[in-house]
Design a protein around this motif. Structure first.
Motif, PDB file in Angstrom:
ATOM      1  N   ILE A  83       0.688  -1.470  -0.157  1.00 54.86           N
ATOM      2  CA  ILE A  83       0.066   0.041   0.059  1.00 54.86           C
ATOM      3  C   ILE A  83       0.778   1.201   0.217  1.00 54.86           C
ATOM      4  O   ILE A  83       1.966   1.436   0.604  1.00 54.86           O
ATOM      5  N   CYS A  84       0.390   2.238  -0.606  1.00 51.56           N
ATOM      6  CA  CYS A  84       1.304   3.463  -0.561  1.00 51.56           C
ATOM      7  C   CYS A  84       0.115   4.780  -0.580  1.00 51.56           C
ATOM      8  O   CYS A  84      -1.214   4.490  -0.936  1.00 51.56           O
ATOM      9  N   PHE A  85       0.404   5.712   0.008  1.00 51.38           N
ATOM     10  CA  PHE A  85      -0.513   6.958   0.669  1.00 51.38           C
ATOM     11  C   PHE A  85       0.226   8.191  -0.389  1.00 51.38           C
ATOM     12  O   PHE A  85       0.837   8.682   0.268  1.00 51.38           O
ATOM     13  N   LEU A  86      -0.675   8.405  -1.355  1.00 54.90           N
ATOM     14  CA  LEU A  86      -0.089   9.556  -2.437  1.00 54.90           C
ATOM     15  C   LEU A  86      -0.327  10.852  -1.605  1.00 54.90           C
ATOM     16  O   LEU A  86       0.319  11.677  -2.093  1.00 54.90           O
ATOM     17  N   HIS A  87      -1.320  11.376  -0.919  1.00 58.01           N
ATOM     18  CA  HIS A  87      -1.640  12.319  -0.404  1.00 58.01           C
ATOM     19  C   HIS A  87      -1.544  12.415   1.189  1.00 58.01           C
ATOM     20  O   HIS A  87      -2.159  13.154   1.818  1.00 58.01           O
ATOM     21  N   GLY A  88      -0.882  11.643   1.801  1.00 53.48           N
ATOM     22  CA  GLY A  88      -0.957  11.359   3.139  1.00 53.48           C
ATOM     23  C   GLY A  88      -1.934  10.718   3.590  1.00 53.48           C
ATOM     24  O   GLY A  88      -2.987  10.332   3.041  1.00 53.48           O
ATOM     25  N   ASN A  89      -2.079  10.385   5.002  1.00 54.96           N
ATOM     26  CA  ASN A  89      -2.994   9.705   5.695  1.00 54.96           C
ATOM     27  C   ASN A  89      -2.966  10.093   6.901  1.00 54.96           C
ATOM     28  O   ASN A  89      -1.827   9.859   7.704  1.00 54.96           O
ATOM     29  N   VAL A  90      -4.138  10.111   7.968  1.00 52.72           N
ATOM     30  CA  VAL A  90      -4.412  10.452   9.230  1.00 52.72           C
ATOM     31  C   VAL A  90      -3.827   9.389  10.000  1.00 52.72           C
ATOM     32  O   VAL A  90      -3.550   9.250  11.094  1.00 52.72           O
ATOM     33  N   ALA A  91      -3.799   8.144   9.558  1.00 50.18           N
ATOM     34  CA  ALA A  91      -3.193   6.957  10.029  1.00 50.18           C
ATOM     35  C   ALA A  91      -1.894   6.686  10.152  1.00 50.18           C
ATOM     36  O   ALA A  91      -1.367   5.916  11.035  1.00 50.18           O
ATOM     37  N   ILE A  92      -1.304   7.309   9.102  1.00 50.36           N
ATOM     38  CA  ILE A  92       0.310   6.929   8.732  1.00 50.36           C
ATOM     39  C   ILE A  92       1.170   7.859   9.287  1.00 50.36           C
ATOM     40  O   ILE A  92       0.763   9.097   8.837  1.00 50.36           O
ATOM     41  N   GLY A  93       2.244   7.780  10.054  1.00 49.00           N
ATOM     42  CA  GLY A  93       3.293   8.444  10.224  1.00 49.00           C
ATOM     43  C   GLY A  93       4.579   8.169   9.605  1.00 49.00           C
ATOM     44  O   GLY A  93       4.656   7.214   8.817  1.00 49.00           O
ATOM     45  N   TYR A  94       5.571   9.205   9.633  1.00 47.69           N
ATOM     46  CA  TYR A  94       6.658   8.851   8.745  1.00 47.69           C
ATOM     47  C   TYR A  94       7.994   9.629   9.621  1.00 47.69           C
ATOM     48  O   TYR A  94       7.673  10.475  10.219  1.00 47.69           O
ATOM     49  N   ASP A 147      11.572  10.703   9.007  1.00 41.53           N
ATOM     50  CA  ASP A 147      12.567  11.315   8.502  1.00 41.53           C
ATOM     51  C   ASP A 147      13.785  10.684   8.405  1.00 41.53           C
ATOM     52  O   ASP A 147      14.467  10.074   7.706  1.00 41.53           O
ATOM     53  N   GLU A 148      14.303  10.279   9.723  1.00 40.86           N
ATOM     54  CA  GLU A 148      15.716   9.874  10.069  1.00 40.86           C
ATOM     55  C   GLU A 148      15.572   8.198   9.654  1.00 40.86           C
ATOM     56  O   GLU A 148      16.659   7.718   9.066  1.00 40.86           O
ATOM     57  N   ASP A 149      14.597   7.830   9.850  1.00 39.53           N
ATOM     58  CA  ASP A 149      14.571   6.016   9.388  1.00 39.53           C
ATOM     59  C   ASP A 149      14.160   5.840   7.855  1.00 39.53           C
ATOM     60  O   ASP A 149      14.283   4.749   7.473  1.00 39.53           O
ATOM     61  N   ASP A 150      13.573   6.621   7.353  1.00 43.43           N
ATOM     62  CA  ASP A 150      12.805   6.766   6.010  1.00 43.43           C
ATOM     63  C   ASP A 150      11.820   5.517   6.077  1.00 43.43           C
ATOM     64  O   ASP A 150      11.929   4.456   5.282  1.00 43.43           O
ATOM     65  N   LYS A 151      11.289   5.415   7.140  1.00 43.69           N
ATOM     66  CA  LYS A 151      10.093   4.623   7.432  1.00 43.69           C
ATOM     67  C   LYS A 151       8.691   5.047   7.688  1.00 43.69           C
ATOM     68  O   LYS A 151       8.771   6.145   8.382  1.00 43.69           O
ATOM     69  N   THR A 152       7.823   4.144   7.178  1.00 44.33           N
ATOM     70  CA  THR A 152       6.435   4.600   8.000  1.00 44.33           C
ATOM     71  C   THR A 152       5.953   3.841   8.963  1.00 44.33           C
ATOM     72  O   THR A 152       6.720   2.646   9.278  1.00 44.33           O
ATOM     73  N   GLY A 153       4.908   4.183   9.719  1.00 45.08           N
ATOM     74  CA  GLY A 153       4.368   3.467  10.765  1.00 45.08           C
ATOM     75  C   GLY A 153       3.160   4.200  11.352  1.00 45.08           C
ATOM     76  O   GLY A 153       2.644   5.015  10.715  1.00 45.08           O
ATOM     77  N   PRO A 154       2.348   3.637  12.284  1.00 46.18           N
ATOM     78  CA  PRO A 154       1.131   4.262  12.901  1.00 46.18           C
ATOM     79  C   PRO A 154       1.421   5.642  13.447  1.00 46.18           C
ATOM     80  O   PRO A 154       2.582   5.769  13.879  1.00 46.18           O
ATOM     81  N   SER A 155       0.666   6.472  13.029  1.00 47.37           N
ATOM     82  CA  SER A 155       1.031   7.919  13.221  1.00 47.37           C
ATOM     83  C   SER A 155       0.979   8.232  14.745  1.00 47.37           C
ATOM     84  O   SER A 155       0.180   7.689  15.622  1.00 47.37           O
ATOM     85  N   GLY A 156       2.152   8.861  15.158  1.00 47.11           N
ATOM     86  CA  GLY A 156       2.189   9.334  16.602  1.00 47.11           C
ATOM     87  C   GLY A 156       3.014   8.135  17.319  1.00 47.11           C
ATOM     88  O   GLY A 156       3.299   8.570  18.508  1.00 47.11           O
ATOM     89  N   MET A 157       3.356   6.979  16.803  1.00 47.65           N
ATOM     90  CA  MET A 157       3.919   5.874  17.560  1.00 47.65           C
ATOM     91  C   MET A 157       5.222   5.978  17.237  1.00 47.65           C
ATOM     92  O   MET A 157       5.693   6.788  16.530  1.00 47.65           O
ATOM     93  N   TYR A 158       6.305   5.149  17.917  1.00 50.63           N
ATOM     94  CA  TYR A 158       7.741   5.270  17.927  1.00 50.63           C
ATOM     95  C   TYR A 158       8.241   3.900  17.433  1.00 50.63           C
ATOM     96  O   TYR A 158       7.658   2.731  17.481  1.00 50.63           O
ATOM     97  N   SER A 159       9.190   3.846  16.426  1.00 50.48           N
ATOM     98  CA  SER A 159       9.826   2.935  15.944  1.00 50.48           C
ATOM     99  C   SER A 159      10.541   1.857  17.242  1.00 50.48           C
ATOM    100  O   SER A 159      11.051   2.446  18.120  1.00 50.48           O
ATOM    101  N   LYS A 160      10.312   0.753  17.049  1.00 49.27           N
ATOM    102  CA  LYS A 160      10.713  -0.166  18.242  1.00 49.27           C
ATOM    103  C   LYS A 160      12.323  -0.331  18.158  1.00 49.27           C
ATOM    104  O   LYS A 160      13.035  -0.455  19.093  1.00 49.27           O
TER     105      LYS A 160
END
Length: 340
Positions: free
Chosen positions: A148-159, A161-174
């Motif tokens: 899946i990709c989100f072409l105009h952003g999404n309220v559920a998806i966070g990003y 920059d340092e990791d160049d990874k997506t995840g649930p918005s507001g959560m932290y990378s393990k």
């Protein structure tokens, strides 16, 4: 002789990717079938201001900013007051409105969609609502999911920059502890430069790669009418696709309440002659008739030795299930073949 339902389920091929492009009409269709859990309405750009509750802000804006279409109005406002309190409040209310949305417990069109595709397939969505992501999460333990990709952003998806990874918005990378910051949602129409945002640029590069791929033989456009406000998006898609004459074996599918002729004209640059199908409902689509086997159905037409053998018996998804468990049970024979 035509291929039976069982033969269609049991035959799988590698490759042959199916790309699905979602617009606002797909989410609206989903909530019409099964309403959002809290009764929230999915807006279109023409009723967006009323539905989201922006009237008190918009009424105070000068005449030269006003427009019936929200995206155009936002672009005008951004040009006049790019760092104003009004801009910030509009952005906050839009995010809050969509962030609170939740799929109902019953199976929705997005559950059907996500279960009808495989990891070789790809969904690109223009939508801000969290429905596709929620459907992905609640079905992911049952079968391998499409990308899946989100072409105009999404309220559920966070990003991050340092990791160049997506995840649930507001959560932290393990792994790194970095936060997945909320993705940007609103872009002025005149400045939709997707390269200016690292997350959006990343998503569009993934999408472009899929469009360019020779493995992408099926494209379904669900609820997306290529609006005037998405000129840059359509130009990128045209460049990546390469034109109808160059993609003369690919099959397009259009799912929309817009009339067939008008919709066909909109996508004329992408469709080679008669290589397209049209329906007004997800359940009219190849995805619903040959779930998780749309690539195999595409290949089957080239394998028979006689025209009669090109016909394959469909195995359409059931429309009368009441629970996700019932839906998973129906898909289980397809999952079993893939696991084997």
């Amino acid at each position: 002789m035509k291929m039976t339902r069982e033969e269609g389920i049991n035959k799988t091929f590698p490759g042959i990717s199916h790309l699905v492009i979602l617009g606002a009409g797909a989410s609206i269709a989903s909530t019409m079938r099964n309403p959002e859990k809290n009764g929230k309405e999915l807006p279109s750009m023409n009723n967006f201001i009323d539905v989201v509750g922006l009237n008190d802000i918009i009424e105070e804006l000068p005449d030269e900013v006003q427009d019936d279409n929200f995206e155009k109005l936002y672009s005008n406002l951004h040009a006049e007051k790019p760092k104003s309190d009004e801009i910030k409040e509009v952005q906050r209310r839009v995010r809050d409105y969509f962030s609170d949305m939740e799929l109902p417990d019953e199976p929705t069109i997005y559950d059907y969609l996500i279960l009808s595709l495989r990891p070789k397939d790809f969904i690109a969505t223009f939508n801000w609502d969290p429905f596709l992501y929620q459907a992905f999460c609640r079905n992911m333990d049952k079968a391998p999911m499409p990308h899946i990709c989100f072409l105009h952003g999404n309220v559920a998806i966070g990003y991050s920059d340092e990791d160049d990874k997506t995840g649930p918005s507001g959560m932290y990378s393990k792994r790194t502890g970095n936060q997945f910051e909320p993705t940007k949602l609103l872009y002025p129409v005149a400045e939709k430069n997707y390269n200016n945002d690292q997350f959006i640029s990343r998503e569009w590069n993934r999408f472009r790669t899929r469009l360019e791929s020779d493995d992408t033989k099926r494209v379904t456009i669900f609820g997306y009418g290529a609006p005037d406000t998405d000129v840059e998006a359509i130009d990128i898609m045209k460049e990546a696709w390469g034109g109808a004459e160059e993609r003369n074996m690919e099959q397009f599918e259009l799912i929309n309440v817009i009339e067939k002729g008008e919709l066909r004209e909109t996508w004329d640059d992408f469709i080679h002659t008669h290589h397209y199908d049209y329906g007004k409902s997800f359940f009219d689509s190849i995805l619903a008739k040959y779930p998780r086997r749309t690539g195999e159905r595409y290949m089957h037409q080239f394998l028979p030795t006689t025209p009669a053998e090109a016909f394959q018996e469909p195995f359409p998804v059931p429309q009368d299930v009441d629970t996700l468990e019932e839906l998973w049970d129906w898909y289980e024979p397809l999952f079993e073949v893939e696991r084997a």
